[in-house]
Design a protein around this motif. Structure first.
Motif, short mmCIF file in Angstrom:
data_model
loop_
_atom_site.label_atom_id
_atom_site.label_comp_id
_atom_site.label_asym_id
_atom_site.label_seq_id
_atom_site.Cartn_x
_atom_site.Cartn_y
_atom_site.Cartn_z
N ASN A 73 0.79 -1.23 0.00
CA ASN A 73 0.00 0.00 0.00
C ASN A 73 0.82 1.28 0.00
O ASN A 73 0.27 2.35 -0.21
CB ASN A 73 -0.95 0.01 1.21
CG ASN A 73 -1.91 -1.15 1.15
OD1 ASN A 73 -2.50 -1.44 0.12
ND2 ASN A 73 -2.07 -1.84 2.27
N ASP A 74 2.12 1.18 0.27
CA ASP A 74 2.96 2.37 0.31
C ASP A 74 3.87 2.39 -0.94
O ASP A 74 4.81 1.61 -1.04
CB ASP A 74 3.81 2.36 1.58
CG ASP A 74 4.59 3.65 1.77
OD1 ASP A 74 4.99 4.28 0.78
OD2 ASP A 74 4.79 4.02 2.94
N PRO A 75 3.59 3.29 -1.89
CA PRO A 75 4.37 3.30 -3.14
C PRO A 75 5.85 3.60 -2.92
O PRO A 75 6.70 3.11 -3.68
CB PRO A 75 3.70 4.38 -3.99
CG PRO A 75 2.77 5.11 -3.11
CD PRO A 75 2.53 4.28 -1.89
N THR A 76 6.18 4.35 -1.88
CA THR A 76 7.59 4.65 -1.59
C THR A 76 8.35 3.38 -1.23
O THR A 76 9.43 3.11 -1.76
CB THR A 76 7.69 5.68 -0.44
OG1 THR A 76 6.92 6.82 -0.76
CG2 THR A 76 9.13 6.07 -0.20
N HIS A 77 7.77 2.60 -0.32
CA HIS A 77 8.42 1.36 0.09
C HIS A 77 8.45 0.34 -1.04
O HIS A 77 9.42 -0.40 -1.20
CB HIS A 77 7.73 0.77 1.32
CG HIS A 77 7.92 1.61 2.54
ND1 HIS A 77 7.00 1.66 3.55
CD2 HIS A 77 8.91 2.45 2.92
CE1 HIS A 77 7.42 2.47 4.50
NE2 HIS A 77 8.58 2.97 4.13
N ARG A 78 7.39 0.30 -1.83
CA ARG A 78 7.34 -0.62 -2.97
C ARG A 78 8.45 -0.30 -3.97
O ARG A 78 9.16 -1.19 -4.43
CB ARG A 78 5.97 -0.53 -3.64
CG ARG A 78 5.76 -1.54 -4.73
CD ARG A 78 4.34 -1.38 -5.32
NE ARG A 78 4.03 -2.46 -6.20
CZ ARG A 78 3.49 -3.62 -5.86
NH1 ARG A 78 3.19 -3.84 -4.60
NH2 ARG A 78 3.24 -4.54 -6.75
N GLU A 79 8.63 0.98 -4.27
CA GLU A 79 9.67 1.38 -5.22
C GLU A 79 11.06 1.16 -4.65
O GLU A 79 11.98 0.75 -5.36
CB GLU A 79 9.48 2.86 -5.62
CG GLU A 79 10.38 3.30 -6.73
CD GLU A 79 10.24 2.46 -8.01
OE1 GLU A 79 11.28 2.26 -8.68
OE2 GLU A 79 9.14 1.99 -8.33
N GLU A 80 11.23 1.41 -3.35
CA GLU A 80 12.50 1.15 -2.68
C GLU A 80 12.86 -0.33 -2.79
O GLU A 80 14.01 -0.68 -3.07
CB GLU A 80 12.34 1.55 -1.21
CG GLU A 80 13.59 1.91 -0.49
CD GLU A 80 13.25 2.44 0.90
OE1 GLU A 80 13.34 1.65 1.86
OE2 GLU A 80 12.88 3.62 1.01
N LEU A 81 11.88 -1.19 -2.58
CA LEU A 81 12.09 -2.63 -2.69
C LEU A 81 12.46 -3.03 -4.11
O LEU A 81 13.39 -3.79 -4.33
CB LEU A 81 10.84 -3.38 -2.22
CG LEU A 81 10.89 -4.90 -2.21
CD1 LEU A 81 12.00 -5.41 -1.32
CD2 LEU A 81 9.55 -5.45 -1.75
N ARG A 82 11.76 -2.47 -5.09
CA ARG A 82 12.03 -2.79 -6.49
C ARG A 82 13.42 -2.29 -6.91
O ARG A 82 14.19 -3.01 -7.52
CB ARG A 82 10.97 -2.18 -7.40
CG ARG A 82 11.20 -2.46 -8.88
CD ARG A 82 10.31 -1.66 -9.83
NE ARG A 82 9.02 -1.25 -9.32
CZ ARG A 82 7.89 -1.95 -9.40
NH1 ARG A 82 7.90 -3.14 -9.98
NH2 ARG A 82 6.77 -1.49 -8.92
N THR A 83 13.73 -1.07 -6.56
CA THR A 83 14.98 -0.44 -7.00
C THR A 83 16.21 -1.05 -6.31
O THR A 83 17.17 -1.43 -6.98
CB THR A 83 14.95 1.07 -6.71
OG1 THR A 83 13.81 1.63 -7.33
CG2 THR A 83 16.20 1.75 -7.22
#
Length: 119
Positions: A73-83
């Motif tokens: 639900n948190d796009p910041t954490h999702r992108e951090e995980l992906r990157t």
């Protein structure tokens, strides 16, 4: 299919709440050392993922608390995980040690790590 996932997620969370494990009791000084050691950890997770629940239960058993990051639900954490981690796959434990960051993805590996480091 969405309803089934939602329903199973609620069942998993309810059972986890009912059968929550007990943590290790430590003296305050030892627990403070454990908390300091755990401050460099972060768990990227989905709330109702059964593998994430497995890791959170291991955290509870070892009386370890660290940052829980909602990668759903948190796009910041999702992108951090992906990157930084390389994939949006949970659970993922980010370990910062001696200036290096390691991303650990498998729930069994994470549970073993917690047992080795904090038991």
């Amino acid at each position: 299919m969405k309803f089934i996932r939602w329903f199973l997620g609620k069942v998993i969370l309810t059972l986890n709440f009912i059968f929550t494990p007990r943590g290790i009791k430590r003296d305050p000084a030892t627990q403070q050392e454990i908390d300091q050691k755990a401050s460099s950890l972060a768990l990227y997770q989905f709330e109702a993922c059964p593998f994430c629940v497995k890791v959170r239960r291991a955290m509870k058993r070892q009386s370890v608390k660290f940052d829980l990051r909602d990668a759903k639900n948190d796009p910041t954490h999702r992108e951090e995980l992906r990157t930084n981690g390389g994939a949006v796959k949970v659970p993922c434990l980010r370990i910062e040690k001696d200036g290096e960051t390691t991303w650990m993805y498998e729930s069994s590996d994470i549970v073993n790590y917690l047992e080795q480091e904090f038991a």
